[in-house]
Scaffold this motif. Structure first.
Motif, PDB file in Angstrom:
ATOM      1  N   ALA A 120       1.244  42.632  37.258  1.00 22.84           N
ATOM      2  CA  ALA A 120       1.303  42.058  36.045  1.00 22.84           C
ATOM      3  C   ALA A 120       2.112  40.962  36.165  1.00 22.84           C
ATOM      4  CB  ALA A 120       1.480  43.160  35.114  1.00 22.84           C
ATOM      5  N   THR A 121       3.557  41.226  36.668  1.00 22.04           N
ATOM      6  CA  THR A 121       4.439  40.290  36.444  1.00 22.04           C
ATOM      7  C   THR A 121       4.672  39.389  37.614  1.00 22.04           C
ATOM      8  OG1 THR A 121       5.822  41.580  37.297  1.00 22.04           O
ATOM      9  CG2 THR A 121       5.829  41.495  34.887  1.00 22.04           C
ATOM     10  N   THR A 122       3.620  39.510  38.725  1.00 28.31           N
ATOM     11  CA  THR A 122       4.101  38.582  39.832  1.00 28.31           C
ATOM     12  C   THR A 122       2.642  38.049  40.270  1.00 28.31           C
ATOM     13  OG1 THR A 122       3.354  40.773  40.956  1.00 28.31           O
ATOM     14  CG2 THR A 122       5.646  40.192  40.800  1.00 28.31           C
ATOM     15  N   LEU A 123       1.794  38.660  41.089  1.00 34.19           N
ATOM     16  CA  LEU A 123       0.446  37.742  41.564  1.00 34.19           C
ATOM     17  C   LEU A 123      -0.294  37.190  40.397  1.00 34.19           C
ATOM     18  CD1 LEU A 123      -0.615  40.412  44.315  1.00 34.19           C
ATOM     19  CD2 LEU A 123       0.993  38.407  44.561  1.00 34.19           C
ATOM     20  N   ILE A 124      -0.623  38.147  39.407  1.00 34.91           N
ATOM     21  CA  ILE A 124      -1.433  37.617  38.341  1.00 34.91           C
ATOM     22  C   ILE A 124      -0.989  36.328  37.723  1.00 34.91           C
ATOM     23  CG2 ILE A 124      -2.760  38.309  36.264  1.00 34.91           C
ATOM     24  CD1 ILE A 124      -3.649  39.752  38.326  1.00 34.91           C
ATOM     25  N   PRO A 125       0.484  36.211  37.299  1.00 33.82           N
ATOM     26  CA  PRO A 125       0.688  34.857  36.655  1.00 33.82           C
ATOM     27  C   PRO A 125       0.552  33.828  37.704  1.00 33.82           C
ATOM     28  CG  PRO A 125       2.311  36.717  36.203  1.00 33.82           C
ATOM     29  CD  PRO A 125       1.397  37.202  37.322  1.00 33.82           C
ATOM     30  N   GLN A 126       1.065  33.945  38.996  1.00 39.14           N
ATOM     31  CA  GLN A 126       0.733  32.992  39.922  1.00 39.14           C
ATOM     32  C   GLN A 126      -0.659  32.321  40.166  1.00 39.14           C
ATOM     33  OE1 GLN A 126       2.719  33.514  43.848  1.00 39.14           O
ATOM     34  NE2 GLN A 126       3.680  35.242  42.934  1.00 39.14           N
ATOM     35  N   ALA A 127      -1.856  33.663  39.947  1.00 39.71           N
ATOM     36  CA  ALA A 127      -3.076  33.079  39.995  1.00 39.71           C
ATOM     37  C   ALA A 127      -3.607  32.271  38.754  1.00 39.71           C
ATOM     38  CB  ALA A 127      -3.920  34.301  40.281  1.00 39.71           C
ATOM     39  N   LEU A 128      -3.204  32.821  37.562  1.00 43.48           N
ATOM     40  CA  LEU A 128      -3.255  32.083  36.366  1.00 43.48           C
ATOM     41  C   LEU A 128      -2.816  30.600  36.130  1.00 43.48           C
ATOM     42  CD1 LEU A 128      -2.869  35.170  33.689  1.00 43.48           C
ATOM     43  CD2 LEU A 128      -5.140  34.073  34.623  1.00 43.48           C
ATOM     44  N   ARG A 129      -1.460  30.456  36.803  1.00 42.00           N
ATOM     45  CA  ARG A 129      -1.078  29.101  36.954  1.00 42.00           C
ATOM     46  C   ARG A 129      -2.077  28.250  37.569  1.00 42.00           C
ATOM     47  NH1 ARG A 129       4.798  28.247  39.322  1.00 42.00           N
ATOM     48  NH2 ARG A 129       3.524  29.084  41.216  1.00 42.00           N
ATOM     49  N   GLN A 130      -2.409  28.665  38.870  1.00 47.68           N
ATOM     50  CA  GLN A 130      -3.344  27.908  39.574  1.00 47.68           C
ATOM     51  C   GLN A 130      -4.754  27.638  38.745  1.00 47.68           C
ATOM     52  OE1 GLN A 130      -3.406  29.011  43.835  1.00 47.68           O
ATOM     53  NE2 GLN A 130      -5.698  28.395  44.064  1.00 47.68           N
ATOM     54  N   LEU A 131      -5.313  28.744  38.305  1.00 48.69           N
ATOM     55  CA  LEU A 131      -6.606  28.639  37.555  1.00 48.69           C
ATOM     56  C   LEU A 131      -6.495  27.606  36.321  1.00 48.69           C
ATOM     57  CD1 LEU A 131      -9.345  29.827  36.781  1.00 48.69           C
ATOM     58  CD2 LEU A 131      -8.217  31.476  35.390  1.00 48.69           C
ATOM     59  N   MET A 132      -5.248  27.692  35.784  1.00 43.62           N
ATOM     60  CA  MET A 132      -5.141  26.802  34.372  1.00 43.62           C
ATOM     61  C   MET A 132      -5.126  25.270  34.811  1.00 43.62           C
ATOM     62  SD  MET A 132      -5.626  28.831  31.783  1.00 43.62           S
ATOM     63  CE  MET A 132      -5.048  28.435  30.441  1.00 43.62           C
TER      64      MET A 132
END
Length: 314
Positions: A120-132
Motif C-alpha cells: 500500500a505504501t510502496t509498490l502501488i503508489p509507484q505504479a499509480l504515479r506511472q499510470l497517472m
C-alpha cells in the motif's frame, strides 16, 4: 356425525410466514441499536409504530423475538440466529448500492483497487504515479485488504484489481504473477544478530523476533520454506507493515519483503539477507468472468513494470 376435519384455508391463514422487507428493516434496527427507542430514532418513526410492527413480526413468525429485561430488549435465540442471516442481507445491499453508485458514474474513468497493506505504501503508489502520467484524468479508489478479504472485494464488484502475496484459487478469479521480491531480515540496530552478515532463520528463532500466524502467506513461508518455529515468536502480527513498526520500537527482528524496505527509517534498523534464499510472490487478481477496463489493464502493466525494475536493480 359432525365433520371435525381441519379447514385447509384456516390452517394456511394461521401458518407462520416470513418477514417482508419493512419488517426485516425494523428487526435489524432493533438488533443493531438494542432498544425500541434507538431503532425508532434510526428509522425516523414513532416508538409506538415500531412496537406495532415488531408485534406483527412475531405474529407472522409464530414465536417471540425479544424478551424485556429492564428497559432493554433481550433477543431470543431465534432472533440471534435470524440476525446472522439479516447481516448477510444488509452486506449484500451495501454491495448492491456500491455497484449502483459506480454505474451511476460510468462516464467517469474510475479504477477500484484493493491490495495487501504490504504494497500500500510502496509498490502501488509507484505504479499509480506511472499510470497517472498516461491517464491524468483517471480517478482511483484504493483500499487495503487482507489476502483472505480480497476475493470478496473482487467478486462483489467493490474492486476491479486486487494485488496479493498469494494466488487466488477461486474459479471466478484469475491471477497473473507480476514478479517476486526477496525476503530480508530487518533488525533493531542493537539486536544481538545485527552484526551478522546474513541471518540464519533458525538462529533468529532463538532471539526476540516478530512472526506471523500460520494462516498468513508469510507465516506459511517462514514455517514451511525457512523451517522456523513460528509459535516461538515474541510477537505475532498479520502484516509486515505492523512487523516493521515493532522492529522500529526495538521489540525484535522481522522477516519482510524487500518491497517494504522504503518504510524503514535510516539509522533505526539494519537490513540483512537471509542465509536461506526465499522470495515472496506478487499477484494481480481480476475477475475471470468479466473483461477488465483499459484503465485496469494499464495499472497492472504499470505495476508489472515497477516490480521488474526493482528486480533488475536488486
Amino acid at each position: 356425525m359432525s365433520d371435525h376435519s381441519p379447514d385447509p384455508g384456516a390452517e394456511a391463514a394461521n401458518a407462520p410466514r416470513g418477514l417482508n422487507m419493512r419488517q426485516l428493516e425494523v428487526f435489524h434496527a432493533i438488533m443493531t441499536t438494542g432498544s425500541l427507542s434507538g431503532a425508532a430514532l434510526a428509522l425516523h418513526v414513532s416508538q409506538p409504530a415500531l412496537s406495532r410492527t415488531l408485534s406483527h413480526c412475531e405474529v407472522r413468525l409464530g414465536y417471540p423475538l425479544f424478551e424485556r429485561v429492564g428497559r432493554r430488549l433481550q433477543p431470543t435465540p431465534e432472533a440471534l440466529r435470524l440476525h446472522e442471516e439479516a447481516r448477510d442481507v444488509y452486506r449484500g445491499l451495501d454491495r448492491l448500492n456500491t455497484l449502483a453508485q459506480r454505474m451511476g458514474t460510468a462516464g467517469v474513468d474510475t479504477l477500484h483497487i484493493a491490495a495487501s497493506a504490504t504494497f500500500a505504501t510502496t509498490l502501488i503508489p509507484q505504479a499509480l504515479r506511472q499510470l497517472m502520467r498516461h491517464s491524468p484524468g483517471a480517478r482511483i479508489d484504493f483500499r487495503t485488504a487482507t489476502y483472505d478479504e480480497l476475493p470478496e472485494h473482487l467478486l462483489s464488484g467493490q474492486a476491479e484489481v486486487g494485488v496479493s502475496l498469494v494466488q487466488s484459487d477461486h474459479p471466478g478469479l484469475k491471477s497473473r504473477l507480476l514478479g517476486r521480491q526477496p525476503l530480508l531480515c530487518v533488525l533493531p540496530a542493537d539486536h544481538p544478530l545485527a552484526g551478522e552478515p546474513c541471518i540464519d532463520p533458525q538462529q533468529l528463532c532463538r532471539s526476540a523476533w516478530i512472526g506471523y500466524p500460520p494462516d498468513t502467506p508469510l507465516g506459511r513461508t517462514c514455517e514451511r520454506l525457512l523451517g522456523m518455529d513460528i509459535a516461538c515468536a515474541s510477537i505475532q502480527v498479520r502484516s509486515p507493515v505492523i512487523a516493521l513498526s515493532c522492529v522500529q520500537m526495538g521489540l525484535g527482528a522481522a522477516i519482510v519483503s524487500a518491497s517494504c524496505l522504503s518504510l524503514v527509517p535510516p539509522g533505526d534498523c539494519v537490513t540483512r539477507p537471509l542465509a536461506v534464499v526465499a522470495d515472496s510472490d506478487i499477484w494481480a487478481i481480476t475477475s475471470a468472468r468479466l473483461s477488465g477496463s483499459a484503465l485496469a489493464q494499464n495499472f497492472v502493466d504499470a505495476l508489472y513494470a515497477v516490480i521488474q525494475r526493482l528486480e533488475r536493480a536488486a
